[in-house]
Design an enzyme around this catalytic site. Structure first.
Site, PDB file in Angstrom:
ATOM      1  N   GLY A 243       2.298   2.592  10.607  1.00 25.46           N
ATOM      2  CA  GLY A 243       3.187   3.737  10.398  1.00 25.46           C
ATOM      3  C   GLY A 243       3.900   4.211  11.656  1.00 25.46           C
ATOM      4  O   GLY A 243       4.489   5.291  11.676  1.00 25.46           O
TER       5      GLY A 243
ATOM      6  N   GLU B 168      -6.806   4.742   7.817  1.00 26.31           N
ATOM      7  CA  GLU B 168      -6.621   6.159   7.484  1.00 26.31           C
ATOM      8  C   GLU B 168      -7.884   6.709   6.814  1.00 26.31           C
ATOM      9  O   GLU B 168      -8.234   7.875   6.990  1.00 26.31           O
ATOM     10  CB  GLU B 168      -5.375   6.340   6.600  1.00 26.31           C
ATOM     11  CG  GLU B 168      -4.099   6.159   7.425  1.00 26.31           C
ATOM     12  CD  GLU B 168      -2.903   5.655   6.651  1.00 26.31           C
ATOM     13  OE1 GLU B 168      -2.899   5.699   5.412  1.00 26.31           O
ATOM     14  OE2 GLU B 168      -1.953   5.179   7.312  1.00 26.31           O
TER      15      GLU B 168
ATOM     16  N   SER C 202       3.457  -1.822  10.339  1.00 29.30           N
ATOM     17  CA  SER C 202       4.922  -1.722  10.486  1.00 29.30           C
ATOM     18  C   SER C 202       5.647  -3.038  10.243  1.00 29.30           C
ATOM     19  O   SER C 202       6.689  -3.280  10.841  1.00 29.30           O
ATOM     20  CB  SER C 202       5.284  -1.154  11.862  1.00 29.30           C
ATOM     21  OG  SER C 202       4.744   0.141  12.015  1.00 29.30           O
TER      22      SER C 202
ATOM     23  N   GLU D  44      -5.169  -4.895  10.835  1.00 30.91           N
ATOM     24  CA  GLU D  44      -4.192  -3.820  10.975  1.00 30.91           C
ATOM     25  C   GLU D  44      -4.473  -3.034  12.248  1.00 30.91           C
ATOM     26  O   GLU D  44      -5.302  -2.094  12.223  1.00 30.91           O
ATOM     27  CB  GLU D  44      -4.274  -2.874   9.771  1.00 30.91           C
ATOM     28  CG  GLU D  44      -4.036  -3.547   8.442  1.00 30.91           C
ATOM     29  CD  GLU D  44      -3.510  -2.558   7.416  1.00 30.91           C
ATOM     30  OE1 GLU D  44      -2.395  -2.763   6.937  1.00 30.91           O
ATOM     31  OE2 GLU D  44      -4.203  -1.568   7.119  1.00 30.91           O
TER      32      GLU D  44
ATOM     33  N   ASN E  20       0.876  -1.177   0.000  1.00 30.76           N
ATOM     34  CA  ASN E  20       0.000   0.000   0.000  1.00 30.76           C
ATOM     35  C   ASN E  20       0.911   1.224   0.000  1.00 30.76           C
ATOM     36  O   ASN E  20       1.468   1.578   1.026  1.00 30.76           O
ATOM     37  CB  ASN E  20      -0.883  -0.024   1.262  1.00 30.76           C
ATOM     38  CG  ASN E  20      -1.663   1.266   1.443  1.00 30.76           C
ATOM     39  OD1 ASN E  20      -1.800   2.055   0.505  1.00 30.76           O
ATOM     40  ND2 ASN E  20      -2.170   1.486   2.650  1.00 30.76           N
TER      41      ASN E  20
ATOM     42  N   LYS F  37       0.130   4.221  -0.267  1.00 31.32           N
ATOM     43  CA  LYS F  37      -0.539   5.409   0.284  1.00 31.32           C
ATOM     44  C   LYS F  37      -0.358   6.597  -0.684  1.00 31.32           C
ATOM     45  O   LYS F  37      -0.299   6.387  -1.894  1.00 31.32           O
ATOM     46  CB  LYS F  37      -0.017   5.729   1.677  1.00 31.32           C
ATOM     47  CG  LYS F  37       0.000   4.508   2.594  1.00 31.32           C
ATOM     48  CD  LYS F  37       0.169   4.856   4.027  1.00 31.32           C
ATOM     49  CE  LYS F  37       0.422   3.589   4.814  1.00 31.32           C
ATOM     50  NZ  LYS F  37       0.152   3.740   6.225  1.00 31.32           N
TER      51      LYS F  37
HETATM   52  C1  PEP Z   1      -0.774   0.141   5.911  1.00 31.12           C
HETATM   53  O1  PEP Z   1      -0.878   1.321   5.605  1.00 31.12           O
HETATM   54  O2  PEP Z   1      -1.616  -0.671   5.515  1.00 31.12           O
HETATM   55  C2  PEP Z   1       0.348  -0.261   6.763  1.00 31.12           C
HETATM   56  C3  PEP Z   1       0.369  -1.464   7.251  1.00 31.12           C
HETATM   57  O3  PEP Z   1       1.333   0.696   6.966  1.00 31.12           O
HETATM   58  P1  PEP Z   1       2.766   0.459   7.657  1.00 31.12           P
HETATM   59  O4  PEP Z   1       3.317  -0.834   7.132  1.00 31.12           O
HETATM   60  O5  PEP Z   1       3.565   1.651   7.262  1.00 31.12           O
HETATM   61  O6  PEP Z   1       2.503   0.388   9.135  1.00 31.12           O
END
Ligand code: PEP
Length: 254
Positions: free
Chosen positions: A173, A97, A212, A167, A9, A11
């Site tokens: 993040g 988000e 993360s 998640e 992703n 983003k």
């Molecule tokens: C995400 O945005 O789906 C995500 C898991 O972000 P990150 O890996 O940066 O935590």
């Protein structure tokens, strides 16, 4: 039995030149593609570029969001039929988000989930609790409600040809990853809910962990029984990290 899936992703990141370079690096990586599926979800205007860069590889592509209607006067939105035209396989729905910054409710997320399915796209439904909800002992309840909003009365086998990503919001993040045990507990809960309604779908459903995940943390997470891969944010923007996660997924399948 469930082949791992690793989806990036991106983003709101990426420019024309670097997107192509990154996508090519992933598509051309030495990975045992027999043992992992993968997809890249860039911002909308980059989908076509990414598609051109990876189309001759096993890497699929998708979008990060879609509108719940198939067309109409919804300025600035993008609908499922166009994503299908662009060859998208996946579309992320209900990312935290979007829930947080754009006020997407469980009901709206469910509508988007069905818009994806109606258009032959594989929805990746994101669920997960905030830190406050976890601290209050409500993680299970919150995630159950998010899954239930899509499952509804259970009359339809809605999670067939769909993916769920667990998640935890506090891990996205932030550099804080859920422990493999914390993640496994929630993945098992999610699978249990789907299995209760549809045992075969529940058993074959891919449930990704997101939050993360890095190449270094991926092996332990993916070794968990109910973790079938990852939805990767930050680490999907670095070819070597993303490829490292793909390789960890392969190892978890062997
Ligand atoms: C995400 O945005 O789906 C995500 C898991 O972000 P990150 O890996 O940066 O935590």
């Amino acid at each position: 039995m469930r082949q791992p899936l690793v989806v990036g992703n991106w983003k709101m990141n990426g420019r024309l030149g670097e997107a192509e370079e990154l996508a090519r690096a992933i598509a051309g990586a030495e990975v045992d593609w027999e043992h992992v599926s993968s997809g890249i979800c860039p911002p909308f205007p980059l989908i076509d570029r990414v598609a051109s860069a990876v189309q001759d590889s096993p890497v699929a592509w998708g979008a990060q969001n879609l509108h719940q209607e198939d067309s109409g006067a919804f300025t600035g939105e993008v609908a499922g039929p166009l994503l299908k035209d662009l060859g998208c396989t996946y579309v992320i729905v209900g990312h935290s988000e979007r829930r947080d910054y754009f006020g997407e409710s469980n009901e709206l997320v469910a509508e988007k989930f069905f818009a994806a399915k109606r258009n032959g796209l594989i929805p990746i439904l994101c669920v997960g609790e905030t830190e406050a909800e976890r601290d209050a002992g409500k993680a299970g309840e919150v995630v159950r409600e998010q899954v239930q909003a899509v499952l509804g009365d259970g009359k339809e086998d809605v999670f067939r040809d769909a993916v769920i990503a667990y998640e935890p919001v506090w891990a996205i993040g932030t550099g804080r990853t859920a422990t493999p045990e914390q993640a496994q507990e929630m993945h098992a809960l999610i699978r249990g809910l789907v299995k209760e309604a549809y045992p075969i779908t529940g058993q074959s459903l891919k449930i990704l962990y997101g939050g993360s995940m890095k190449a270094a943390s991926a092996p332990e997470l993916m070794a968990q029984e109910d973790i079938d891969g990852g939805l990767i944010g930050g680490a999907s923007l670095k070819a070597d990290e993303f490829i490292g996660i793909l390789r960890a997924a392969v190892a978890s399948d062997l």
